[in-house]
Design a protein around this motif. Structure first.
Motif, PDB file in Angstrom:
ATOM      1  N   ARG A 303      38.119  29.394  42.422  1.00 27.51           N
ATOM      2  CA  ARG A 303      38.240  30.848  42.333  1.00 27.51           C
ATOM      3  C   ARG A 303      39.530  31.300  43.031  1.00 27.51           C
ATOM      4  NH1 ARG A 303      31.949  32.382  43.760  1.00 27.51           N
ATOM      5  NH2 ARG A 303      31.168  32.322  41.609  1.00 27.51           N
ATOM      6  N   ILE A 304      40.265  32.156  42.333  1.00 27.21           N
ATOM      7  CA  ILE A 304      41.522  32.686  42.868  1.00 27.21           C
ATOM      8  C   ILE A 304      41.395  34.204  42.963  1.00 27.21           C
ATOM      9  CG2 ILE A 304      44.016  32.879  42.582  1.00 27.21           C
ATOM     10  CD1 ILE A 304      43.917  30.441  40.775  1.00 27.21           C
ATOM     11  N   GLY A 305      41.693  34.759  44.131  1.00 23.89           N
ATOM     12  CA  GLY A 305      41.742  36.203  44.306  1.00 23.89           C
ATOM     13  C   GLY A 305      43.146  36.713  44.041  1.00 23.89           C
ATOM     14  N   LEU A 306      43.242  37.820  43.323  1.00 22.61           N
ATOM     15  CA  LEU A 306      44.539  38.340  42.882  1.00 22.61           C
ATOM     16  C   LEU A 306      44.810  39.725  43.478  1.00 22.61           C
ATOM     17  CD1 LEU A 306      44.309  37.532  39.049  1.00 22.61           C
ATOM     18  CD2 LEU A 306      45.122  36.036  40.893  1.00 22.61           C
ATOM     19  N   ASN A 307      46.043  39.921  43.893  1.00 17.68           N
ATOM     20  CA  ASN A 307      46.502  41.244  44.347  1.00 17.68           C
ATOM     21  C   ASN A 307      47.980  41.358  43.981  1.00 17.68           C
ATOM     22  OD1 ASN A 307      45.636  43.599  46.491  1.00 17.68           O
ATOM     23  ND2 ASN A 307      47.811  43.174  46.563  1.00 17.68           N
ATOM     24  N   TRP A 308      48.353  42.389  43.277  1.00 20.16           N
ATOM     25  CA  TRP A 308      49.721  42.484  42.757  1.00 20.16           C
ATOM     26  C   TRP A 308      50.448  43.754  43.177  1.00 20.16           C
ATOM     27  CZ3 TRP A 308      45.142  42.307  40.189  1.00 20.16           C
ATOM     28  CH2 TRP A 308      44.703  43.464  39.537  1.00 20.16           C
ATOM     29  N   MET A 327      51.034  37.586  36.002  1.00 20.71           N
ATOM     30  CA  MET A 327      50.036  36.617  36.483  1.00 20.71           C
ATOM     31  C   MET A 327      49.285  35.941  35.329  1.00 20.71           C
ATOM     32  SD  MET A 327      48.305  38.504  39.784  1.00 20.71           S
ATOM     33  CE  MET A 327      48.663  37.780  41.377  1.00 20.71           C
ATOM     34  N   GLU A 328      49.648  36.244  34.103  1.00 20.46           N
ATOM     35  CA  GLU A 328      48.932  35.648  32.974  1.00 20.46           C
ATOM     36  C   GLU A 328      49.006  34.133  32.978  1.00 20.46           C
ATOM     37  OE1 GLU A 328      50.304  37.508  29.394  1.00 20.46           O
ATOM     38  OE2 GLU A 328      49.405  39.451  29.880  1.00 20.46           O
ATOM     39  N   CYS A 329      50.054  33.574  33.568  1.00 16.92           N
ATOM     40  CA  CYS A 329      50.177  32.114  33.624  1.00 16.92           C
ATOM     41  C   CYS A 329      49.056  31.491  34.453  1.00 16.92           C
ATOM     42  CB  CYS A 329      51.539  31.715  34.188  1.00 16.92           C
ATOM     43  SG  CYS A 329      51.910  32.422  35.807  1.00 16.92           S
ATOM     44  N   GLN A 354      46.073  40.543  29.145  1.00 17.84           N
ATOM     45  CA  GLN A 354      46.011  39.721  27.941  1.00 17.84           C
ATOM     46  C   GLN A 354      45.946  38.232  28.259  1.00 17.84           C
ATOM     47  OE1 GLN A 354      49.351  40.865  25.489  1.00 17.84           O
ATOM     48  NE2 GLN A 354      48.454  42.847  24.969  1.00 17.84           N
ATOM     49  N   GLY A 355      45.609  37.909  29.512  1.00 21.37           N
ATOM     50  CA  GLY A 355      45.488  36.501  29.876  1.00 21.37           C
ATOM     51  C   GLY A 355      44.326  35.826  29.165  1.00 21.37           C
ATOM     52  N   LYS A 356      44.346  34.498  29.118  1.00 20.11           N
ATOM     53  CA  LYS A 356      43.338  33.737  28.378  1.00 20.11           C
ATOM     54  C   LYS A 356      41.977  33.736  29.071  1.00 20.11           C
ATOM     55  CE  LYS A 356      46.485  30.668  25.883  1.00 20.11           C
ATOM     56  NZ  LYS A 356      46.862  29.253  25.598  1.00 20.11           N
ATOM     57  N   LYS A 357      41.949  34.094  30.335  1.00 17.82           N
ATOM     58  CA  LYS A 357      40.681  34.207  31.059  1.00 17.82           C
ATOM     59  C   LYS A 357      40.509  35.651  31.509  1.00 17.82           C
ATOM     60  CE  LYS A 357      40.400  29.493  32.955  1.00 17.82           C
ATOM     61  NZ  LYS A 357      41.583  28.909  32.293  1.00 17.82           N
ATOM     62  N   ILE A 358      39.266  36.093  31.573  1.00 18.31           N
ATOM     63  CA  ILE A 358      39.020  37.442  32.051  1.00 18.31           C
ATOM     64  C   ILE A 358      39.228  37.491  33.563  1.00 18.31           C
ATOM     65  CG2 ILE A 358      37.362  37.866  30.199  1.00 18.31           C
ATOM     66  CD1 ILE A 358      35.145  37.685  32.320  1.00 18.31           C
ATOM     67  N   ILE A 359      39.477  38.686  34.060  1.00 15.71           N
ATOM     68  CA  ILE A 359      39.547  38.909  35.502  1.00 15.71           C
ATOM     69  C   ILE A 359      38.274  39.631  35.912  1.00 15.71           C
ATOM     70  CG2 ILE A 359      40.748  40.101  37.369  1.00 15.71           C
ATOM     71  CD1 ILE A 359      43.336  39.765  35.868  1.00 15.71           C
ATOM     72  N   TYR A 360      37.552  39.032  36.846  1.00 17.51           N
ATOM     73  CA  TYR A 360      36.339  39.662  37.346  1.00 17.51           C
ATOM     74  C   TYR A 360      36.721  40.681  38.421  1.00 17.51           C
ATOM     75  CZ  TYR A 360      33.787  35.980  34.944  1.00 17.51           C
ATOM     76  OH  TYR A 360      33.282  35.137  33.984  1.00 17.51           O
ATOM     77  N   CYS A 361      36.133  41.863  38.335  1.00 13.85           N
ATOM     78  CA  CYS A 361      36.447  42.927  39.281  1.00 13.85           C
ATOM     79  C   CYS A 361      35.293  43.140  40.242  1.00 13.85           C
ATOM     80  CB  CYS A 361      36.755  44.227  38.539  1.00 13.85           C
ATOM     81  SG  CYS A 361      38.214  44.108  37.476  1.00 13.85           S
ATOM     82  N   ASP A 384      38.993  30.002  46.706  1.00 13.74           N
ATOM     83  CA  ASP A 384      39.757  28.800  47.024  1.00 13.74           C
ATOM     84  C   ASP A 384      41.192  29.136  47.397  1.00 13.74           C
ATOM     85  OD1 ASP A 384      37.902  26.411  46.261  1.00 13.74           O
ATOM     86  OD2 ASP A 384      37.681  27.866  44.636  1.00 13.74           O
ATOM     87  N   TYR A 385      41.735  30.182  46.775  1.00 13.77           N
ATOM     88  CA  TYR A 385      43.099  30.628  47.071  1.00 13.77           C
ATOM     89  C   TYR A 385      43.204  32.116  46.833  1.00 13.77           C
ATOM     90  CZ  TYR A 385      46.157  26.656  48.177  1.00 13.77           C
ATOM     91  OH  TYR A 385      46.797  25.637  48.824  1.00 13.77           O
ATOM     92  N   VAL A 386      44.141  32.731  47.522  1.00 13.00           N
ATOM     93  CA  VAL A 386      44.540  34.112  47.258  1.00 13.00           C
ATOM     94  C   VAL A 386      45.988  34.088  46.796  1.00 13.00           C
ATOM     95  CG1 VAL A 386      45.016  36.356  48.315  1.00 13.00           C
ATOM     96  CG2 VAL A 386      42.943  35.102  48.932  1.00 13.00           C
ATOM     97  N   VAL A 387      46.295  34.858  45.750  1.00 13.04           N
ATOM     98  CA  VAL A 387      47.674  35.048  45.297  1.00 13.04           C
ATOM     99  C   VAL A 387      47.963  36.537  45.440  1.00 13.04           C
ATOM    100  CG1 VAL A 387      49.316  34.847  43.414  1.00 13.04           C
ATOM    101  CG2 VAL A 387      47.514  33.121  43.685  1.00 13.04           C
ATOM    102  N   THR A 388      48.958  36.869  46.242  1.00 13.96           N
ATOM    103  CA  THR A 388      49.171  38.277  46.567  1.00 13.96           C
ATOM    104  C   THR A 388      50.642  38.626  46.718  1.00 13.96           C
ATOM    105  OG1 THR A 388      48.617  40.038  48.157  1.00 13.96           O
ATOM    106  CG2 THR A 388      48.902  37.811  49.049  1.00 13.96           C
ATOM    107  N   SER A 389      50.934  39.888  46.489  1.00 11.03           N
ATOM    108  CA  SER A 389      52.244  40.431  46.831  1.00 11.03           C
ATOM    109  C   SER A 389      52.281  40.671  48.338  1.00 11.03           C
ATOM    110  CB  SER A 389      52.470  41.751  46.083  1.00 11.03           C
ATOM    111  OG  SER A 389      51.474  42.700  46.441  1.00 11.03           O
ATOM    112  N   ASP A 390      53.426  41.135  48.823  1.00 14.53           N
ATOM    113  CA  ASP A 390      53.596  41.380  50.253  1.00 14.53           C
ATOM    114  C   ASP A 390      52.914  42.700  50.609  1.00 14.53           C
ATOM    115  OD1 ASP A 390      54.344  41.627  52.853  1.00 14.53           O
ATOM    116  OD2 ASP A 390      56.495  41.854  52.469  1.00 14.53           O
ATOM    117  N   THR A 391      51.665  42.617  50.960  1.00 16.57           N
ATOM    118  CA  THR A 391      50.887  43.789  51.333  1.00 16.57           C
ATOM    119  C   THR A 391      49.912  43.407  52.434  1.00 16.57           C
ATOM    120  OG1 THR A 391      49.522  45.580  50.432  1.00 16.57           O
ATOM    121  CG2 THR A 391      49.172  43.381  49.516  1.00 16.57           C
TER     122      THR A 391
END
Length: 461
Positions: A303-308, A327-329, A354-361, A384-391
């Motif tokens: 599981r990856i947490g996303l923040n952009w 982040m579609e990649c 439009q990514g190939k997997k849905i994003i759960y909110c 498992d990981y967080v991917v985030t902008s500088d915030t």
């Protein structure tokens, strides 16, 4: 009846008192009656800039210059507004026009230096800052900006010295107490008031110094943003928390900004305190959200947490936040589940994913009842990981010791230094840097390749 110039001066007084919106209406009214008044266009441009309507500010300055070509103030102001909308070459040309017309124009030199500091041409930033220094060697904003560059380059000794000038800048919030400011005196048996100076992320970053001072014998009082009271109650080494919406009633011996503690302790790249975690989620919330996610979301190997999107009001947001589309990649990774940690501004981009997997909110009530960051901190334990902008999320995850991929613009905030793929502040944080301004897809692709390698490793419980 006042003349046009008197009306503009009255509006400018209102503007300088902090009411740009009211002043803008007066400027606009003048222009309706006198559309060929160059000064009125320039004033209106300043108001548009201060209201963050930068494209309209540029148009206003263009009108002023069309009516009065020899107008260095308008050229300089236009350069500033162009900087905020990312038109770097045009901004630089505008500053050059201002300097051609007024070679000793201090503000144009300083602003030109800031343009190049923002866009990574540190050599040019130094060049124009030092030219400006010859004209006004005591300008606080100029010294502060030089401090930021030195800190970014890892020149901490020079950086801290120059960065102290920020307290003399117009926007600095002064902390005036009868007690002395701490300058390194022994704290054994003493009480020290530590206060937040900048944003939420800065407080999460520098709160680590409270525990350090407590180990030197101090009792610490933290005067901080109300939003952080809940999450910081879990921290060690804090004697008392007081929201900065209230006055501190407890007696104390010294006071100091959390950031200044780092300066006074002589922190540099060799001795940055990097022990994590120092931020903690509440155990009951960790269990609550672990069970909640298990019920609401299908099981997944990773599981990856996303923040952009960071704070849109931050002056450098256009260089820090990136579009969700980039982040579609990450949706190409096998066995991965994507979970949005984004709140507020930026969530509207989810409609166009439009990514190939849905994003759960996460539910809208996240962080509403328990306090800011409380639910988010617990949710991070299920990732498992967080991917985030500088915030602020980067500081929360880093301070908790959560594995994190931090995606940075071409010229980042000073604390992330230059060229490194790690952070001396946060050992579980991996840094990914833009190689060209505005190019986010390549750096997110680099993140995806890194995570592909991480997830291919044998899993260790």
């Amino acid at each position: 009846m006042p003349s046009t110039e008197e009306t503009l001066q009255q509006a400018w007084k209102i503007h300088q008192q902090g009411n740009a919106a009211q002043a803008e209406k007066i400027y606009r009214d003048v222009l309706q009656h006198e559309p060929n008044h160059a000064n009125a266009w320039c004033y209106w441009g300043i108001a548009m800039h201060d209201l963050r309507r930068y494209a309209q500010a540029v148009q206003a300055y263009e009108n002023a210059i069309r009516l009065q070509p020899n107008f260095p103030i308008a050229w300089n102001n236009m350069g500033n507004s162009l900087r905020y909308i990312g038109r770097v070459a045009d901004a630089d040309a505008a500053f050059q026009h201002a300097l051609d017309q007024s070679p000793q124009y201090f503000n144009a030199l300083r602003n030109r230096g800031t343009l190049h500091a923002w866009t990574g041409r540190i050599d040019l930033a130094f060049e124009y800052y030092y030219q400006a220094m010859q004209l006004n060697p005591h300008d606080a904003e100029l010294h502060r900006n030089l401090g930021v560059i030195h800190l970014l380059q890892g020149n901490f000794r020079e950086g801290w010295k120059e960065y102290r000038y920020r307290w003399q800048c117009a926007e600095a919030i002064q902390h005036r107490y009868p007690q002395p400011k701490w300058n390194g005196e022994s704290l054994e048996g003493k009480t020290i008031l530590l206060y937040a100076e900048q944003g939420l992320g800065d407080t999460l970053h520098f709160v680590r110094f409270s525990e350090i001072l407590s180990k030197k014998g101090a009792r610490t009082i933290l005067h901080i943003q109300p939003q952080l009271l809940a999450i910081l109650q879990q921290c060690k080494g804090i004697g008392e928390l007081v929201p900065n919406s209230l006055q501190v009633e407890t007696p104390f011996d010294y006071h100091c900004s959390l950031i200044d503690v780092a300066d006074i302790l002589g922190i540099d790249a060799s001795n940055i305190p990097s022990q994590v975690p120092y931020l903690f989620a509440k155990p009951s919330l960790i269990s609550f959200w672990a069970n909640g996610l298990q019920r609401a979301i299908p099981p997944s190997p990773f599981r990856i947490g996303l923040n952009w999107q960071g704070n849109p009001d931050h002056q450098a947001d256009m260089f820090r936040s990136f579009p969700l589309k980039s982040m579609e990649c990450l949706a190409e990774l096998d066995g991965v589940q994507l979970i949005s940690l984004q709140k507020g501004k930026g969530t509207e981009q989810l409609e166009h994913w439009q990514g190939k997997k849905i994003i759960y909110c996460m539910p809208e009530e996240v962080d509403q009842s328990s306090g800011a960051f409380m639910d988010t901190a617990a949710i991070l334990h299920a990732l498992d990981y967080v991917v985030t902008s500088d915030t602020s999320l980067a500081h929360l995850a880093g301070g908790m010791g959560i594995k994190t991929c931090l995606v940075l613009g071409f010229t980042p905030d000073w604390r992330w230094l230059q060229y490194r793929s790690d952070s001396p502040w946060y050992p579980t944080l991996r840094v990914f840097r833009q190689t060209a301004i505005g190019e986010w897809n390549p750096v997110l692709q680099e993140v995806a390749e890194f995570l592909r390698g991480e997830f291919a490793k044998p899993r260790v419980n």
